[in-house]
Scaffold this active site. Structure first.
Site, mmCIF file in Angstrom:
data_model
loop_
_atom_site.group_PDB
_atom_site.id
_atom_site.type_symbol
_atom_site.label_atom_id
_atom_site.label_comp_id
_atom_site.label_asym_id
_atom_site.label_seq_id
_atom_site.Cartn_x
_atom_site.Cartn_y
_atom_site.Cartn_z
ATOM 1 N N ARG A 31 36.972 24.285 -49.144
ATOM 2 C CA ARG A 31 37.316 24.274 -47.726
ATOM 3 C C ARG A 31 36.858 22.975 -47.077
ATOM 4 O O ARG A 31 36.001 22.284 -47.593
ATOM 5 C CB ARG A 31 36.591 25.422 -47.009
ATOM 6 C CG ARG A 31 37.379 26.684 -46.883
ATOM 7 C CD ARG A 31 36.550 27.687 -46.133
ATOM 8 N NE ARG A 31 36.620 27.511 -44.690
ATOM 9 C CZ ARG A 31 35.561 27.424 -43.879
ATOM 10 N NH1 ARG A 31 34.346 27.447 -44.355
ATOM 11 N NH2 ARG A 31 35.729 27.297 -42.586
ATOM 12 N N LYS A 64 25.119 30.215 -53.746
ATOM 13 C CA LYS A 64 26.587 30.329 -53.787
ATOM 14 C C LYS A 64 27.089 30.628 -55.197
ATOM 15 O O LYS A 64 26.896 29.850 -56.120
ATOM 16 C CB LYS A 64 27.220 29.032 -53.248
ATOM 17 C CG LYS A 64 28.739 29.107 -53.162
ATOM 18 C CD LYS A 64 29.295 28.107 -52.181
ATOM 19 C CE LYS A 64 30.807 28.061 -52.244
ATOM 20 N NZ LYS A 64 31.429 27.342 -51.140
ATOM 21 N N ARG A 76 25.592 28.333 -41.338
ATOM 22 C CA ARG A 76 24.559 28.613 -42.356
ATOM 23 C C ARG A 76 23.350 29.270 -41.708
ATOM 24 O O ARG A 76 23.104 29.076 -40.511
ATOM 25 C CB ARG A 76 24.157 27.339 -43.095
ATOM 26 C CG ARG A 76 23.665 26.192 -42.237
ATOM 27 C CD ARG A 76 23.285 24.998 -43.112
ATOM 28 N NE ARG A 76 24.320 24.604 -44.030
ATOM 29 C CZ ARG A 76 24.269 24.781 -45.369
ATOM 30 N NH1 ARG A 76 23.203 25.344 -45.920
ATOM 31 N NH2 ARG A 76 25.239 24.378 -46.133
HETATM 32 C C1 BTN Z 1 35.047 26.705 -51.074
HETATM 33 O O1 BTN Z 1 33.989 27.235 -51.387
HETATM 34 O O2 BTN Z 1 35.100 25.821 -50.204
HETATM 35 C C2 BTN Z 1 36.304 27.173 -51.750
HETATM 36 C C3 BTN Z 1 36.332 26.823 -53.202
HETATM 37 C C4 BTN Z 1 37.616 27.243 -53.892
HETATM 38 C C5 BTN Z 1 37.711 26.718 -55.307
HETATM 39 C C6 BTN Z 1 38.898 27.258 -56.050
HETATM 40 S S1 BTN Z 1 38.843 26.892 -57.766
HETATM 41 C C7 BTN Z 1 40.483 27.436 -57.966
HETATM 42 C C8 BTN Z 1 41.258 26.913 -56.765
HETATM 43 N N1 BTN Z 1 41.707 25.553 -57.000
HETATM 44 C C9 BTN Z 1 41.102 24.700 -56.184
HETATM 45 O O3 BTN Z 1 41.288 23.459 -56.187
HETATM 46 N N2 BTN Z 1 40.273 25.318 -55.368
HETATM 47 C C10 BTN Z 1 40.271 26.757 -55.592
#
Ligand code: BTN
Length: 252
Positions: free
Chosen positions: A61, A120, A248
């Site tokens: 994100r 996390k 957070r």
């Molecule tokens: C976050 O924590 O900000 C979201 C992370 C999401 C990661 C997943 S891995 C599979 C899919 N492909 C990506 O490039 N991102 C999501």
């Protein structure tokens, strides 16, 4: 170690719910989300579960990256046509579904993180292609399976193997997939309402002092009926819905 992907078992469980569904495992791709979004923009709108064994440009994100190591993490995206009346709360519903499929100790940190003991475990990135109510939704999920170094991470990492030493990326995916599809279909029909109490039960921020990236601070009081984070601040109760804001805990 190479992961044995239970693609056939996943297909058997999901295809009756999603006709035309396919499972695909790619040894390497920039990002499973980016790939399904490219396909959607080219008119490929079939329901697809795309597993990336390795991502060279995983995305999180707020424009952040998502780091993962082959065999030690689960990175996949589920793409499907979706037309809910209201999209609000979708990432929270997905978090509820994934957490419930995996372990009672997993908590959810608004809006899209899976946490274990304030560390996390994983994240969710949802993107959509198309305009109007009928869109192609790409639900991307990244989970740490094995412990990983904390360097460069704003939140220390946790791993699913801390909860279940026998788990690998393949059996985690098998546990998550069918409930996730049912969740997306329930969300399409009923929105966030069926997930509200279930999110509250796993809310990692509830009754904690929180700091927001926009400078606001207060006490978290759960989420609203539409999935906004409720924060009691000096200026009164605020409902935070912006996906541009991060939050957070300010205290342990
Ligand atoms: C976050 O924590 O900000 C979201 C992370 C999401 C990661 C997943 S891995 C599979 C899919 N492909 C990506 O490039 N991102 C999501």
């Amino acid at each position: 170690m190479a992961v044995l992907w239970p693609a056939e078992a996943i297909w058997q469980a999901v295809e009756p719910l999603l006709p035309g569904f396919t499972v695909e495992v790619l040894p390497e791709i920039d990002s499973s989300n980016s790939e399904l979004m490219r396909r959607a923009r080219n008119g490929q709108l079939e329901p697809t579960l795309l597993v990336a064994e390795r991502q060279t440009a995983g995305r999180g994100r707020l424009g952040r990256g998502w780091q993962s190591a082959a065999g030690e993490s689960l990175t996949f995206s589920l793409g499907l046509p979706l037309a809910p009346a209201d999209w609000a709360g979708l990432s929270l519903a997905v978090g509820v579904s994934v957490a419930e499929s995996l372990h009672p100790r997993i908590r959810l940190k608004w809006p899209n993180d899976l946490w274990l003991d304030d560390r996390k475990l994983g994240g969710i990135l949802i993107e959509t292609a198309g305009a109007g109510p009928d869109r192609y939704a790409v639900v991307g999920i990244g989970l740490n399976i094995a412990p990983r170094p904390a360097e460069g991470l704003s939140t220390p990492p946790a791993a699913l193997r801390e909860l279940d030493a026998g788990l690998d990326a393949g059996n985690a995916l098998l546990r998550i997939s069918e409930p996730l599809v049912r969740t997306l279909q329930a969300f399409e029909q009923h929105g966030f309402a069926p997930f509200h109490a279930r999110f509250q039960a796993r809310d990692a921020l509830r009754d904690r002092t929180v700091a927001l990236s926009d400078g606001m601070a207060g006490t978290a009081h759960g989420v609203s009926e539409t999935g906004s984070l409720l924060v009691h601040t000096a200026a009164g109760m605020q409902a935070i819905s912006s996906s541009e804001v991060s939050v957070r805990p300010a205290t342990p």
